[in-house]
Design a protein around this motif. Structure first.
Motif, mmCIF file in Angstrom:
data_model
loop_
_atom_site.group_PDB
_atom_site.id
_atom_site.type_symbol
_atom_site.label_atom_id
_atom_site.label_comp_id
_atom_site.label_asym_id
_atom_site.label_seq_id
_atom_site.Cartn_x
_atom_site.Cartn_y
_atom_site.Cartn_z
ATOM 1 N N ILE A 110 0.853 -1.193 0.000
ATOM 2 C CA ILE A 110 0.000 0.000 0.000
ATOM 3 C C ILE A 110 0.885 1.238 0.000
ATOM 4 O O ILE A 110 1.933 1.246 0.644
ATOM 5 C CB ILE A 110 -0.893 -0.022 1.265
ATOM 6 N N ALA A 111 0.479 2.257 -0.739
ATOM 7 C CA ALA A 111 1.232 3.514 -0.719
ATOM 8 C C ALA A 111 1.134 4.104 0.682
ATOM 9 O O ALA A 111 0.050 4.381 1.169
ATOM 10 C CB ALA A 111 0.679 4.467 -1.757
ATOM 11 N N GLU A 122 -0.235 8.132 1.842
ATOM 12 C CA GLU A 122 -1.676 8.325 1.788
ATOM 13 C C GLU A 122 -2.397 7.431 2.784
ATOM 14 O O GLU A 122 -3.385 7.828 3.384
ATOM 15 C CB GLU A 122 -2.168 8.016 0.384
ATOM 16 N N ALA A 123 -1.857 6.210 2.939
ATOM 17 C CA ALA A 123 -2.519 5.268 3.844
ATOM 18 C C ALA A 123 -2.584 5.832 5.254
ATOM 19 O O ALA A 123 -3.587 5.683 5.946
ATOM 20 C CB ALA A 123 -1.784 3.939 3.823
ATOM 21 N N MET A 150 -2.851 8.912 6.065
ATOM 22 C CA MET A 150 -3.930 9.913 6.110
ATOM 23 C C MET A 150 -5.294 9.230 6.214
ATOM 24 O O MET A 150 -6.168 9.674 6.961
ATOM 25 C CB MET A 150 -3.879 10.775 4.857
ATOM 26 N N VAL A 151 -5.455 8.141 5.456
ATOM 27 C CA VAL A 151 -6.740 7.439 5.508
ATOM 28 C C VAL A 151 -6.947 6.846 6.902
ATOM 29 O O VAL A 151 -8.043 6.912 7.454
ATOM 30 C CB VAL A 151 -6.805 6.341 4.429
ATOM 31 N N LEU A 152 -5.854 6.309 7.479
ATOM 32 C CA LEU A 152 -5.975 5.716 8.810
ATOM 33 C C LEU A 152 -6.412 6.771 9.829
ATOM 34 O O LEU A 152 -7.216 6.503 10.717
ATOM 35 C CB LEU A 152 -4.650 5.084 9.238
#
Lengths: 458, 552
Positions: free
Chosen positions: B509-510, B513-514, B516-518
């Motif tokens: 996973i990138a 960004e991940a 930020m999503v978390l």
């Protein structure tokens, strides 16, 4: 199977459907946009200051993150079109910065970019540009009260001109009264009449039974009661009638005049004038947002002063000595002539390199403090210094004679400020300093203090 | 919705592939693509229009002529049509709100509007000629500045091509609700506006931001979603609070008990909790909507709205090639038939061919304007080729497609494909060697361990099968969306939520960004979140991202 097809013309639907989204976006990106706007103002030409602006902002905080696969890792089989001379087993050097991956992911979302560019409308631009600036409080307090008034709605009243009759409110009153007074409804009466009708029809053909007779009689009695009541309680009573009410509200004068005063003698170079123009421009834009109407008066002076149009003001050349008081006198004359202080909010901005005939300085002082300043809302003096002068002279020797004289004027006054600038980049900070809300938010003392410290550091 | 945007293809008008090469009108008699045994001579009919400019009467008469061909010759099965004429600005509006005619407010739509607007104004990108909504009636938006020829093309493309596909493809039938979508969007818009009034724009924005971040992981993959019922949604939202709260209290009441129990019991208890919470769950938004201890009722409803809209677009993701291919095939057939019937003249036909060519052009990988495989080009080419195989098969076709070669039932086969396939299976089934040759497809292996890319297969006998499988794989849902599931909730400890990403081809996973999503998930869940990325071949944890080490 032929189905009906409809064509609908949506072109006249209200525009700006995405305005709400745009405002939310600008609010979200406010910091970045503000920075871009401030940068833009320093680099762009004055003449197009008031047009829309294309700006580029970084996408910090505007990112819409998703779980995504890492582009540069793992094992992938990819299909590409347009093979020319590859054969199986050929090895290709990995293209730099993932160009080879262009195919699948790079274009399907715009989120990868570091910045993006879009256009702000003129209004949005100016809003952001003047964000945090306002007229000093003391000016607002002394805004000229004019006779001009405005009609505003102010509730309802029981009497008035027929033209102002408020039907909706009247019917509301009437309905309340009818319900309160139990006015019979037309529907009920009609129902009764119908019942009576049926019985009477029957009576015409055959005699009625005693119970039916009784019923007919009581129905008739009820009907007459209801009819009576209906007559006594009118549908609309004079006491129901309501009129819209208007009152006059005084609104403060919304016109201002801005005097631009500039020394155009030989000592003012094009660069000086350019700096002065930037300042005048800003002030004009700023006032334009505060008042409905802003007049501009341009007065240039050498050893004599005259009112000119904008073009001549900035671009024509004059030679001669320098007597500042002539411009002040000209301004005074024009105010008396055309802009009575009780009807106009008067602003003045003076730009000069500080040169003046020595003997004239005290005259300027008195003219300003005794005659002009009492008439003016705000008087700003911008002294333009050369870059090398700033570097060459120690702090206290920089002040010109005119500056020193004006410093005396400033003491104890709120509506007079002076600043010096030497570079285009200074204009905006100076302007912000003059009008920023922090200076004006509190008491006027705070403002004076701000100006004092501003003067002391300069 | 499907954007017929020619962003990718506008730059190059040149043709690369003879399959999509326009048949010039004077060659037309040799054209053997006609499905029906009608005369290919242009019969003298009254021209439908001469003018470039369109008007309502012409649109109506052209529509009738198109409908005649679509229903009587192609026997398409469509929703009733509604054609709406809009301005360029309205087209931009629709663009920015993911192509829907109405949408709730969010800054991200403003952002895409600002970008599209700037690109359009500077001339970097053109606008779509039309947008079509998968609804009943099927709404096609067409632009006022289109020429009459373009309007005819667009009606054939959207109002019949896409419309037929929407009404017949099993994915759309199964996953979307053409009857209810517009009502539902109206409800969503009103609901979110009301939330903004009551709870403040900022709180609503934060919730929407978080929900949008999980949009791609908000689809029920394995069960048909319940039908959208916007009218009942309001009532349900009221009931929801009480219901959720009672259910959730029940759940959490077990927590102190467990800590008192033995270890063994705890394992059983954990399993029980996982079962009650429906773990593992791949629909992250659904899980958060139902199970998050922190959310208010209105926030849950917002998650539900975002989830439902994501669900609506799920089939579109999986059928881009087929959907556009179907629409292009239909418009190409209809326009040619209009010409055959003498209803449009040579000039209009040439104009049509110019547009058509641009839409279905496929630049090579090394050419300017290349941005991946153009779904219009691929879909159209495969479908045209199916027709060729049915009617004029070569020996190769007989070997590859014994069932359909020479069957002369092209329309039946196409309709069956439109109804029952998705991109992945469609390509796997129908991509013919001829199309691979025409596109000059080649396969490369991109392994990040090596400093080079290796050509694995080209369009030759040995390569066809590889290429076909790999291309189909590119459209597989496993390749489009990451497989991320909620696998564990630590109810005995600090309530940390664990997500597991199962790697596909060992692609991680990138990271940036991940994180930020978390953070967004943490906001919705209320406690820390951990994401494990595992390799399914050996169940080894390859990556661990958590919200408590977000800085590292």
């Amino acid at each position: 199977m032929i189905q009906k097809m409809y064509i609908i013309d949506r072109r006249l639907n209200p525009k700006g459907k995405s305005l709400g989204n745009r405002q939310r976006f600008i609010k979200r990106a406010r910091n970045q946009i503000k920075k871009a706007v401030d940068d833009a103002i320093n680099t762009r030409k004055i003449s197009d200051l008031e047009s829309s602006e294309r700006i580029r902002i970084s996408s910090d905080g505007l990112h819409e993150p998703h779980f995504r696969p890492a582009q540069d890792k793992g094992h992938r089989q990819r299909i590409f079109p347009g093979n020319k001379d590859f054969t199986v087993g050929d090895r290709i050097k990995r293209p730099p910065d993932g160009k080879g991956q262009n195919g699948r992911n790079a274009s399907d979302s715009g989120d990868g970019e570091d910045s993006f560019q879009f256009t702000l409308t003129k209004d949005e631009f100016m809003d952001l540009f003047f964000d945090g600036l306002s007229l000093p409080d003391f000016i607002k307090k002394s805004l000229h009260k004019d006779v001009s008034t405005e009609q505003i709605r102010a509730g309802f009243r029981k009497d008035g001109a027929p033209a102002n009759l408020n039907l909706a409110r009247t019917m509301r009153q009437s309905m309340a009264r009818r319900i309160g007074m139990r006015r019979p409804r037309k529907k009920d009466i009609m129902a009764l009449e119908e019942q009576i009708d049926i019985l009477e029809q029957k009576h015409a053909h055959s005699p009625l039974s005693p119970t039916e007779h009784e019923e007919l009689k009581s129905l008739k009695e009820r009907l007459s009661v209801l009819r009576n009541r209906m007559e006594r309680v009118p549908f609309i009573d004079p006491m129901d009638v309501r009129y819209s009410n208007f009152t006059q509200q005084e609104i403060p004068t919304s016109q201002a005049v801005m005097f631009c005063l500039m020394d155009v003698s030989g000592s003012m170079s094009e660069r000086h004038k350019d700096l002065a123009k930037r300042f005048f421009m800003l002030l004009h834009l700023f006032l334009d947002r505060q008042y409905k109407k802003v007049d501009l008066v341009f007065i240039r002076h050498t050893h004599i002063a005259s009112e000119v149009d904008e073009n001549a003001f900035f671009y024509s050349r004059e030679t001669g000595g320098t007597i500042v008081s002539t411009a002040l006198e000209e301004m005074l004359r024009i105010i008396e002539d055309r802009y009575p202080a009780e009807e106009w909010n008067i602003y003045a901005a003076q730009a000069s390199d500080g040169d003046n005939l020595n003997s004239d300085n005290s005259h300027c002082q008195t003219l300003l403090s005794e005659r002009l300043l009492p008439l003016c809302q705000y008087f700003t003096y911008i002294e333009i210094w050369d870059q090398h002068e700033i570097e060459m002279f120690p702090h206290d020797q920089k002040a010109s004679r005119l500056w020193q004289a004006y410093e005396q004027v400033m003491k104890g006054r709120q509506n007079f400020v002076m600043k010096n600038v030497s570079r285009p980049q200074d204009i905006l900070p100076v302007f912000h300093e003059l009008f920023s809300r922090t200076h004006t938010a509190g008491s006027t003392a705070k403002l004076a203090e701000g100006i004092q410290t501003g003067a002391a550091t300069s | 919705m499907s954007k017929n945007d020619n962003k990718s293809s506008a730059q190059t008008v040149k043709q690369q592939h003879d399959i999509s090469h326009p048949e010039l009108p004077f060659d037309h008699e040799e054209d053997n693509r006609q499905l029906t045994e009608q005369s290919h001579e242009q019969s003298p009919g009254a021209l439908l229009f001469h003018n470039r400019e369109w008007d309502y009467r012409t649109i109506q008469s052209v529509y009738t002529a198109i409908e005649d061909i679509a229903t009587n010759e192609l026997a398409l099965d469509t929703y009733p049509n509604q054609i709406e004429i809009i301005t360029a600005e309205q087209m931009l509006d629709a663009y920015s709100s993911v192509g829907m005619p109405l949408m709730y407010h969010h800054w991200s739509f403003g952002k895409s509007f600002a970008r599209d607007d700037a690109l359009y104004r500077k001339g970097y990108s053109g606008l779509a000629y039309e947008i079509v909504i998968n609804s009943n009636p099927c709404i096609s938006y067409i632009m006022e500045e289109n020429s009459m020829t373009m309007q005819a093309l667009v009606m054939a493309h959207a109002a019949f091509g896409h419309n037929h596909f929407f009404k017949n493809n099993h994915l759309f039938l199964q996953w979307t609700d053409a009857n209810a979508i517009l009502d539902y969007l109206q409800f969503a818009k009103n609901y979110i506006t009301k939330c903004e009034e009551r709870f403040g724009a900022h709180a609503v924005e934060a919730t929407l931001d978080a929900a949008h971040a999980l949009r791609d992981n908000a689809v029920d993959r394995y069960s048909r979603p319940p039908r959208l019922e916007s009218r009942k949604a309001q009532e349900r939202e009221l009931e929801r609070l009480e219901y959720e709260q009672s259910q959730y209290n029940d759940l959490w009441r077990t927590v102190p008990k467990i800590t008192a129990e033995d270890e063994e019991h705890m394992d059983a208890e954990t399993l029980e909790i996982a079962r009650k919470m429906g773990l593992p769950e791949s629909n992250l938004l659904y899980f958060l909507e139902k199970q998050s201890p922190r959310l208010e009722g209105w926030q849950r409803e917002i998650l539900r709205i975002v989830r439902n809209i994501a669900q609506y677009f799920y089939p579109q993701k999986q059928t881009k090639v087929m959907n556009e291919g179907c629409a292009c095939f239909v418009h190409y057939y209809i326009m040619n038939r209009l010409y055959d019937k003498g209803l449009i003249d040579d000039g209009i036909m040439l104009e049509f061919i110019d547009y058509h060519t641009r839409v279905v052009s496929q630049p090579g990988f090394d050419q300017p304007g290349f941005s991946g495989i153009n779904p219009y080009a691929l879909g159209f080419a495969i479908m045209q080729d199916i027709q060729r195989i049915c009617e004029n098969p070569t020996d190769e076709d007989r070997e590859w497609f014994p069932d359909i070669a020479g069957s002369n039932k092209a329309m039946d086969i196409l309709k069956d494909a439109w109804a029952n396939y998705r991109d992945e299976s469609f390509i796997l089934q129908f991509l013919s060697p001829k199309v691979m040759r025409d596109f000059r497809l080649f396969e490369i292996t991109d392994n990040s361990k090596h400093p080079y890319l290796e050509v694995n297969a080209i369009h030759n006998k040995r390569g066809y099968k590889n290429i076909r499988t790999a291309l189909a794989g590119q459209y597989a849902i496993g390749n489009i969306d990451l497989d991320i599931q909620v696998t564990h909730v630590d109810l005995n400890g600090d309530r940390t939520l664990t997500l597991t990403h199962t790697r596909h081809n060992n692609i991680p996973i990138a990271k940036g960004e991940a994180y930020m999503v978390l953070e967004h998930i943490k906001g919705l869940w209320g406690y820390d979140v951990r994401l494990l990325s595992i390799d399914p071949t050996d169940d080894e944890i390859k990556q661990e991202l958590t919200t408590f080490d977000g800085d590292s």
